[in-house]
Design a protein around this motif. Structure first.
Motif, PDB file in Angstrom:
ATOM      1  N   PRO A 246       0.816  -1.220   0.000  1.00  0.00           N
ATOM      2  CA  PRO A 246       0.000   0.000   0.000  1.00  0.00           C
ATOM      3  C   PRO A 246       0.849   1.270   0.000  1.00  0.00           C
ATOM      4  O   PRO A 246       0.481   2.264  -0.630  1.00  0.00           O
ATOM      5  N   VAL A 247       1.984   1.233   0.697  1.00  0.00           N
ATOM      6  CA  VAL A 247       2.852   2.416   0.743  1.00  0.00           C
ATOM      7  C   VAL A 247       3.411   2.711  -0.640  1.00  0.00           C
ATOM      8  O   VAL A 247       3.358   3.846  -1.124  1.00  0.00           O
ATOM      9  N   LEU A 248       3.932   1.681  -1.290  1.00  0.00           N
ATOM     10  CA  LEU A 248       4.516   1.886  -2.613  1.00  0.00           C
ATOM     11  C   LEU A 248       3.457   2.293  -3.635  1.00  0.00           C
ATOM     12  O   LEU A 248       3.683   3.192  -4.448  1.00  0.00           O
ATOM     13  N   LYS A 249       2.305   1.658  -3.579  1.00  0.00           N
ATOM     14  CA  LYS A 249       1.273   1.984  -4.566  1.00  0.00           C
ATOM     15  C   LYS A 249       0.712   3.389  -4.352  1.00  0.00           C
ATOM     16  O   LYS A 249       0.329   4.060  -5.320  1.00  0.00           O
ATOM     17  N   TYR A 250       0.695   3.841  -3.118  1.00  0.00           N
ATOM     18  CA  TYR A 250       0.282   5.229  -2.879  1.00  0.00           C
ATOM     19  C   TYR A 250       1.271   6.192  -3.543  1.00  0.00           C
ATOM     20  O   TYR A 250       0.886   7.214  -4.108  1.00  0.00           O
ATOM     21  N   ALA A 251       2.557   5.825  -3.473  1.00  0.00           N
ATOM     22  CA  ALA A 251       3.594   6.698  -4.024  1.00  0.00           C
ATOM     23  C   ALA A 251       3.684   6.625  -5.538  1.00  0.00           C
ATOM     24  O   ALA A 251       4.163   7.570  -6.179  1.00  0.00           O
ATOM     25  N   SER A 252       3.213   5.510  -6.137  1.00  0.00           N
ATOM     26  CA  SER A 252       3.529   5.335  -7.568  1.00  0.00           C
ATOM     27  C   SER A 252       2.443   4.666  -8.387  1.00  0.00           C
ATOM     28  O   SER A 252       2.718   4.232  -9.504  1.00  0.00           O
ATOM     29  N   PHE A 253       1.212   4.563  -7.890  1.00  0.00           N
ATOM     30  CA  PHE A 253       0.243   3.722  -8.593  1.00  0.00           C
ATOM     31  C   PHE A 253       0.056   4.151 -10.043  1.00  0.00           C
ATOM     32  O   PHE A 253      -0.070   5.331 -10.355  1.00  0.00           O
ATOM     33  N   GLY A 254       0.045   3.145 -10.891  1.00  0.00           N
ATOM     34  CA  GLY A 254      -0.056   3.388 -12.323  1.00  0.00           C
ATOM     35  C   GLY A 254       1.295   3.448 -12.994  1.00  0.00           C
ATOM     36  O   GLY A 254       1.382   3.401 -14.218  1.00  0.00           O
ATOM     37  N   HIS A 255       2.359   3.530 -12.180  1.00  0.00           N
ATOM     38  CA  HIS A 255       3.705   3.585 -12.738  1.00  0.00           C
ATOM     39  C   HIS A 255       4.674   2.698 -11.968  1.00  0.00           C
ATOM     40  O   HIS A 255       5.877   2.755 -12.196  1.00  0.00           O
ATOM     41  N   GLY A 256       4.167   1.886 -11.044  1.00  0.00           N
ATOM     42  CA  GLY A 256       5.010   0.962 -10.303  1.00  0.00           C
ATOM     43  C   GLY A 256       5.326  -0.268 -11.136  1.00  0.00           C
ATOM     44  O   GLY A 256       4.615  -0.598 -12.084  1.00  0.00           O
ATOM     45  N   VAL A 257       6.408  -0.948 -10.750  1.00  0.00           N
ATOM     46  CA  VAL A 257       6.846  -2.140 -11.477  1.00  0.00           C
ATOM     47  C   VAL A 257       7.112  -3.259 -10.477  1.00  0.00           C
ATOM     48  O   VAL A 257       7.777  -3.056  -9.466  1.00  0.00           O
ATOM     49  N   ASN A 258       6.614  -4.436 -10.797  1.00  0.00           N
ATOM     50  CA  ASN A 258       6.860  -5.639 -10.008  1.00  0.00           C
ATOM     51  C   ASN A 258       8.066  -6.362 -10.612  1.00  0.00           C
ATOM     52  O   ASN A 258       8.071  -6.665 -11.804  1.00  0.00           O
ATOM     53  N   VAL A 259       9.078  -6.618  -9.794  1.00  0.00           N
ATOM     54  CA  VAL A 259      10.280  -7.318 -10.251  1.00  0.00           C
ATOM     55  C   VAL A 259      10.425  -8.603  -9.445  1.00  0.00           C
ATOM     56  O   VAL A 259      10.326  -8.576  -8.214  1.00  0.00           O
ATOM     57  N   THR A 260      10.649  -9.717 -10.121  1.00  0.00           N
ATOM     58  CA  THR A 260      10.892 -10.970  -9.422  1.00  0.00           C
ATOM     59  C   THR A 260      12.395 -11.182  -9.288  1.00  0.00           C
ATOM     60  O   THR A 260      13.094 -11.374 -10.284  1.00  0.00           O
ATOM     61  N   LEU A 261      12.882 -11.129  -8.047  1.00  0.00           N
ATOM     62  CA  LEU A 261      14.291 -11.355  -7.775  1.00  0.00           C
ATOM     63  C   LEU A 261      14.532 -12.851  -7.565  1.00  0.00           C
ATOM     64  O   LEU A 261      13.678 -13.562  -7.056  1.00  0.00           O
ATOM     65  N   GLY A 262      15.707 -13.320  -7.960  1.00  0.00           N
ATOM     66  CA  GLY A 262      16.070 -14.711  -7.732  1.00  0.00           C
ATOM     67  C   GLY A 262      15.833 -15.642  -8.896  1.00  0.00           C
ATOM     68  O   GLY A 262      16.212 -16.811  -8.854  1.00  0.00           O
ATOM     69  N   LEU A 263      15.206 -15.149  -9.969  1.00  0.00           N
ATOM     70  CA  LEU A 263      15.025 -15.960 -11.172  1.00  0.00           C
ATOM     71  C   LEU A 263      16.323 -15.971 -11.984  1.00  0.00           C
ATOM     72  O   LEU A 263      17.147 -15.063 -11.868  1.00  0.00           O
ATOM     73  N   PRO A 264      16.500 -16.974 -12.847  1.00  0.00           N
ATOM     74  CA  PRO A 264      17.693 -16.985 -13.702  1.00  0.00           C
ATOM     75  C   PRO A 264      17.581 -16.042 -14.899  1.00  0.00           C
ATOM     76  O   PRO A 264      18.416 -16.070 -15.793  1.00  0.00           O
ATOM     77  N   PHE A 265      16.537 -15.232 -14.940  1.00  0.00           N
ATOM     78  CA  PHE A 265      16.345 -14.253 -16.009  1.00  0.00           C
ATOM     79  C   PHE A 265      15.615 -13.047 -15.437  1.00  0.00           C
ATOM     80  O   PHE A 265      15.088 -13.085 -14.320  1.00  0.00           O
ATOM     81  N   VAL A 266      15.589 -11.975 -16.194  1.00  0.00           N
ATOM     82  CA  VAL A 266      14.895 -10.750 -15.782  1.00  0.00           C
ATOM     83  C   VAL A 266      13.398 -10.902 -16.017  1.00  0.00           C
ATOM     84  O   VAL A 266      12.966 -11.297 -17.106  1.00  0.00           O
ATOM     85  N   ARG A 267      12.615 -10.595 -14.998  1.00  0.00           N
ATOM     86  CA  ARG A 267      11.165 -10.564 -15.165  1.00  0.00           C
ATOM     87  C   ARG A 267      10.582  -9.363 -14.439  1.00  0.00           C
ATOM     88  O   ARG A 267      10.838  -9.135 -13.260  1.00  0.00           O
ATOM     89  N   THR A 268       9.802  -8.571 -15.152  1.00  0.00           N
ATOM     90  CA  THR A 268       9.094  -7.452 -14.557  1.00  0.00           C
ATOM     91  C   THR A 268       7.619  -7.532 -14.932  1.00  0.00           C
ATOM     92  O   THR A 268       7.237  -8.246 -15.863  1.00  0.00           O
ATOM     93  N   SER A 269       6.802  -6.781 -14.206  1.00  0.00           N
ATOM     94  CA  SER A 269       5.373  -6.803 -14.468  1.00  0.00           C
ATOM     95  C   SER A 269       4.735  -5.501 -13.988  1.00  0.00           C
ATOM     96  O   SER A 269       5.391  -4.648 -13.391  1.00  0.00           O
ATOM     97  N   VAL A 270       3.447  -5.398 -14.247  1.00  0.00           N
ATOM     98  CA  VAL A 270       2.673  -4.230 -13.821  1.00  0.00           C
ATOM     99  C   VAL A 270       2.366  -4.297 -12.330  1.00  0.00           C
ATOM    100  O   VAL A 270       2.517  -5.339 -11.691  1.00  0.00           O
ATOM    101  N   ASP A 271       1.892  -3.176 -11.789  1.00  0.00           N
ATOM    102  CA  ASP A 271       1.536  -3.136 -10.369  1.00  0.00           C
ATOM    103  C   ASP A 271       0.021  -3.183 -10.168  1.00  0.00           C
ATOM    104  O   ASP A 271      -0.481  -2.796  -9.122  1.00  0.00           O
ATOM    105  N   HIS A 272      -0.710  -3.665 -11.186  1.00  0.00           N
ATOM    106  CA  HIS A 272      -2.172  -3.661 -11.098  1.00  0.00           C
ATOM    107  C   HIS A 272      -2.732  -4.963 -11.665  1.00  0.00           C
ATOM    108  O   HIS A 272      -1.998  -5.807 -12.182  1.00  0.00           O
ATOM    109  N   GLY A 273      -4.034  -5.103 -11.568  1.00  0.00           N
ATOM    110  CA  GLY A 273      -4.684  -6.317 -12.024  1.00  0.00           C
ATOM    111  C   GLY A 273      -5.288  -6.202 -13.413  1.00  0.00           C
ATOM    112  O   GLY A 273      -4.920  -5.328 -14.208  1.00  0.00           O
ATOM    113  N   THR A 274      -6.240  -7.099 -13.696  1.00  0.00           N
ATOM    114  CA  THR A 274      -6.786  -7.228 -15.046  1.00  0.00           C
ATOM    115  C   THR A 274      -7.833  -6.170 -15.397  1.00  0.00           C
ATOM    116  O   THR A 274      -8.174  -6.018 -16.568  1.00  0.00           O
TER     117      THR A 274
END
Length: 303
Positions: A246-274
């Protein structure tokens, strides 16, 4: 630098949601990457390069259909295979609808967990980036009642290692500083408001610090997310989903990025649903997906 112009797999997500139209919108942007949109070509008309994965049943905006659940996972699987083989330098994911996948019989709790299983990653961490913040999670998509037992010294040790390693390797931070939130109010008030902070979280932080990881805490969550503290950190680690996001989304909603750390490749995603309620209307904001794509390119170039 791995690739001056990375090849990025862009998965189109739930076909009844806003994912496909967001993919088409950002296809018009000038990007420092070759972007391959993955999904049914009927949904992705306008994308310069599409890898076709056929829908099982025609999709209608806003109307979920269990018949297409396997299609959604097939799109993800294609991107994973390409990332593992080196065909793609990164993957960016549009949102999926967990409920329809579960209703169709697939035990899907989220992209983070699914990609970890498909890639054989030993431990992954969900981190959102936006508004000048990086917020990682010790647990992800769990009912709140299950969170305390999921937080163990060993799981926290693995989480600290993944955050430290990926902030160094992918984000170029030489000595990452991690502020760790307590689980309970006031970080347990010396054990009077719960003993997890005293008996699990604090010892795990001490072990990480002894191993050279700059983790500090546990800090009560209501005072961790203040500007003075955050200026002293490269990442905040929250104990559960709704403590940190909630803190991060308040600061950046609509422009936040989800990053999965620990994968053997780079993966990012949106901060919202369908956003099924506006699917097909043309009103969906592509800001978060564009940010996710731009960050994926940066991380792939740094790898």
């Amino acid at each position: 630098m791995r690739n001056a112009r990375p090849v990025v797999a862009l998965t189109s997500g739930e076909p009844a949601g806003i994912g496909p139209e967001l993919c088409v919108k950002i296809a018009r942007e000038r990007l420092a990457a070759r972007v391959v949109a993955i999904g049914d070509r009927t949904l992705l008309a306008g994308c310069p390069e599409v890898e076709h994965v056929a829908l099982a049943h025609p999709a209608s905006p806003g109307r979920l259909d269990k018949a297409n659940a396997a299609y959604v996972l097939a799109v993800l699987d294609r991107a994973v295979r390409g990332c593992l083989s080196g065909e793609f330098d990164a993957m960016v994911t549009a949102p999926v609808q967990k409920s329809v996948l579960n209703d169709a019989g697939f035990p899907f709790t989220g992209h983070t967990e699914y990609l970890a299983e498909r890639s054989g990653a030993a431990h992954v961490v969900m981190m959102l980036v936006g508004g000048g913040l990086r917020v990682a999670l010790a647990t992800t998509h769990l009912p709140l009642a299950e969170v305390p037992k999921a937080i163990t010294r060993s799981s926290l040790a693995a989480t600290f290692k993944v955050i430290d390693a990926d902030l160094r390797r992918r984000f170029g931070i030489a000595q990452p500083r991690i502020l760790v939130a307590g689980l309970n109010p006031h970080s347990g008030e010396s054990g009077h408001l719960g003993r997890e902070d005293l008996e699990v979280i604090a010892p795990a932080i001490a072990e990480a610090a002894a191993a050279g990881i700059r983790a500090s805490g546990p800090i009560p969550a209501d005072t961790l997310f203040v500007p003075e503290r955050l200026r002293q950190a490269d990442c905040a680690l929250a104990m559960y989903h709704d403590q940190g996001l909630p803190v991060l989304k308040y600061a950046s909603f609509g422009h936040g990025v989800n990053v999965t750390l620990g994968l053997p490749f780079v993966r990012t995603s949106v901060d919202h649903g369908t956003a099924l309620d506006i699917a097909g209307s043309g009103r969906a904001d592509a800001g978060s997906l564009l940010e996710a794509l731009q960050l994926a390119v940066e991380l792939a170039q740094a790898a």
